[in-house]
Design a protein around this motif. Structure first.
Motif, short mmCIF file in Angstrom:
data_model
loop_
_atom_site.label_atom_id
_atom_site.label_comp_id
_atom_site.label_asym_id
_atom_site.label_seq_id
_atom_site.Cartn_x
_atom_site.Cartn_y
_atom_site.Cartn_z
N THR A 1 -5.06 5.53 -2.20
CA THR A 1 -4.38 6.15 -1.07
C THR A 1 -3.44 5.12 -0.45
O THR A 1 -3.45 3.95 -0.84
CB THR A 1 -5.38 6.60 0.01
N ASP A 2 -2.65 5.54 0.50
CA ASP A 2 -1.73 4.59 1.12
C ASP A 2 -2.47 3.56 1.96
O ASP A 2 -1.87 2.56 2.37
CB ASP A 2 -0.64 5.30 1.93
N ARG A 3 -3.75 3.77 2.22
CA ARG A 3 -4.54 2.73 2.91
C ARG A 3 -5.30 1.85 1.92
O ARG A 3 -6.12 1.04 2.32
CB ARG A 3 -5.51 3.38 3.89
N GLY A 4 -5.09 2.07 0.64
CA GLY A 4 -5.71 1.22 -0.36
C GLY A 4 -7.08 1.66 -0.82
O GLY A 4 -7.76 0.93 -1.53
N LYS A 5 -7.50 2.85 -0.43
CA LYS A 5 -8.79 3.36 -0.88
C LYS A 5 -8.64 4.05 -2.24
O LYS A 5 -7.58 4.58 -2.55
CB LYS A 5 -9.34 4.37 0.12
N ILE A 6 -9.73 4.06 -3.00
CA ILE A 6 -9.72 4.74 -4.30
C ILE A 6 -9.80 6.25 -4.06
O ILE A 6 -10.65 6.72 -3.31
CB ILE A 6 -10.89 4.26 -5.17
N THR B 1 -7.73 -3.57 1.79
CA THR B 1 -7.38 -2.61 2.84
C THR B 1 -5.89 -2.79 3.15
O THR B 1 -5.33 -3.87 2.97
CB THR B 1 -8.15 -2.85 4.13
N VAL B 2 -5.30 -1.73 3.63
CA VAL B 2 -3.93 -1.80 4.15
C VAL B 2 -3.99 -1.37 5.59
O VAL B 2 -4.45 -0.28 5.91
CB VAL B 2 -2.99 -0.89 3.35
N ALA B 3 -3.56 -2.24 6.45
CA ALA B 3 -3.67 -1.95 7.89
C ALA B 3 -2.73 -0.82 8.29
O ALA B 3 -1.68 -0.66 7.71
CB ALA B 3 -3.35 -3.19 8.70
N LEU C 1 0.64 -12.35 -3.40
CA LEU C 1 -0.74 -11.90 -3.36
C LEU C 1 -0.86 -10.70 -2.44
O LEU C 1 -0.13 -10.58 -1.45
CB LEU C 1 -1.65 -13.03 -2.87
N ALA C 2 -1.79 -9.81 -2.75
CA ALA C 2 -2.00 -8.62 -1.92
C ALA C 2 -2.57 -9.00 -0.56
O ALA C 2 -2.46 -8.24 0.40
CB ALA C 2 -2.92 -7.64 -2.64
N PHE C 3 -3.20 -10.16 -0.48
CA PHE C 3 -3.73 -10.69 0.78
C PHE C 3 -3.76 -12.19 0.66
O PHE C 3 -3.83 -12.71 -0.47
CB PHE C 3 -5.14 -10.13 1.06
N PRO C 4 -3.68 -12.94 1.74
CA PRO C 4 -3.66 -14.40 1.61
C PRO C 4 -4.99 -14.94 1.10
O PRO C 4 -6.06 -14.45 1.49
CB PRO C 4 -3.40 -14.89 3.05
N ILE C 5 -4.92 -15.93 0.21
CA ILE C 5 -6.11 -16.63 -0.26
C ILE C 5 -5.93 -18.09 0.13
O ILE C 5 -4.93 -18.71 -0.23
CB ILE C 5 -6.27 -16.51 -1.79
N LYS C 6 -6.88 -18.62 0.86
CA LYS C 6 -6.79 -19.99 1.35
C LYS C 6 -5.43 -20.25 1.99
O LYS C 6 -4.76 -21.24 1.67
CB LYS C 6 -7.08 -20.99 0.22
N ARG C 7 -5.00 -19.32 2.80
CA ARG C 7 -3.75 -19.40 3.59
C ARG C 7 -2.50 -19.37 2.72
O ARG C 7 -1.40 -19.63 3.21
CB ARG C 7 -3.74 -20.63 4.48
N SER C 8 -2.65 -19.08 1.47
CA SER C 8 -1.49 -19.00 0.59
C SER C 8 -1.14 -17.54 0.34
O SER C 8 -2.03 -16.73 0.06
CB SER C 8 -1.81 -19.70 -0.73
N THR C 9 0.15 -17.19 0.49
CA THR C 9 0.54 -15.78 0.30
C THR C 9 1.11 -15.52 -1.08
O THR C 9 1.29 -14.38 -1.46
CB THR C 9 1.58 -15.37 1.35
N THR C 10 1.44 -16.58 -1.82
CA THR C 10 1.87 -16.40 -3.20
C THR C 10 1.01 -17.29 -4.10
O THR C 10 0.35 -18.22 -3.63
CB THR C 10 3.35 -16.78 -3.40
N GLY C 11 1.04 -16.99 -5.39
CA GLY C 11 0.26 -17.77 -6.33
C GLY C 11 0.83 -17.65 -7.72
O GLY C 11 1.51 -16.69 -8.05
N ILE C 12 0.56 -18.68 -8.54
CA ILE C 12 0.99 -18.66 -9.94
C ILE C 12 -0.19 -18.17 -10.77
O ILE C 12 -1.29 -18.72 -10.70
CB ILE C 12 1.42 -20.07 -10.40
N TYR C 13 0.06 -17.12 -11.56
CA TYR C 13 -1.01 -16.52 -12.36
C TYR C 13 -0.97 -17.08 -13.77
O TYR C 13 0.07 -17.09 -14.42
CB TYR C 13 -0.84 -15.00 -12.41
#
Lengths: 77, 166
Positions: free
Chosen positions: A38-43, A75-77, B66-78
């Motif tokens: 979904t647009d909130r990131g849920k399956i 999650t998407v806020a 990144l979809a969310f920050p990891i260890k305060r990093s917003t981008t990463g090399i995969y």
């Protein structure tokens, strides 16, 4: 039994996966998995996306793996 | 555990003389340079050698948001690794990743059991390793918003159907 009575229509079965048989459900393909969030990131539940039970299990597993790798959001806020 | 079990698959269910195929995705800090990646790869090659494992494939997916920050990093090399080994290779591989400060996160998946090692030659060459250190020239194309909208419409309209029935 008519479609109205069952509450389900056969058009629901049509999905991305049914239209392209070569697609493999994989956690490394977040673009495909995004179609089932979904647009909130849920399956999205299978009764809405029209996936088979097996496909839904595969999607669920793949989404959860992709979330670990920050390819998809929790999650998407 | 005695020395001679190194590199073996320690499962009574697995066939004798076979190995397991694993894949690991590693997220590195965005400021890691070419030498840092090469250093990591060469260090891991020693680990693979010591544990009788074989690196089959290694890919650089480049720098991604990144979809969310990891260890305060917003981008990463995969970095994507695919390798063949026994029961002990994943533990040792991941132990080395934990020590490495440039690694933000890693995730390992078992791809296949009971793999005949002679059937999977390594694709690794020195040129390929140099290419891995360089990020791919063309980054992933951004998702087309048109598609997402279409999917969302489909799901929301289905929602309405359900409500109508109940």
């Amino acid at each position: 039994m008519s479609e109205e009575k069952t509450g389900r229509s056969s058009k629901n079965r049509a999905s991305l996966l049914a239209s392209d048989k070569t697609l493999v459900i994989d956690y490394k393909n977040p673009q495909l998995l995004k179609a089932f969030l979904t647009d909130r990131g849920k399956i999205v539940p299978a009764r809405i996306s029209g996936l088979t039970a097996r496909q839904q299990r595969q999607i669920t597993k793949a989404v959860k793996r992709a979330r670990m790798l920050a390819l998809l959001p929790y999650t998407v806020a | 555990m005695s020395e001679n079990t190194v590199g073996q698959v320690l499962s009574v269910q697995s066939r004798k003389g076979t190995k397991r195929e694993y894949e690991t995705v590693i997220i590195l800090r965005p400021n890691v340079n070419k030498n840092g990646i090469l250093d990591l790869v060469h260090r891991m090659q020693v680990v693979f050698e010591n544990f009788g494992a074989r690196l089959l494939k290694i890919e650089n997916w480049g720098s991604r948001t990144l979809a969310f920050p990891i260890k305060r990093s917003t981008t990463g090399i995969y970095l994507y690794w695919r390798y063949l080994g026994g029961s002990d290779i994943v533990a040792e591989f991941e132990r080395n990743l934990i020590i490495n400060e440039s690694v933000l996160r890693f995730y390992t998946v078992k791809v296949e059991d009971d793999v005949d090692p002679s059937a999977r030659p390594s694709e690794i060459t020195e040129d390929l390793l140099q290419a891995v250190a360089e990020p791919p020239p063309e980054p992933e194309p951004p998702p087309e918003p048109e598609h997402e909208d279409r999917d969302r419409d489909r799901f929301s309209s289905d929602d309405d159907d359900d409500e109508g029935v109940s």
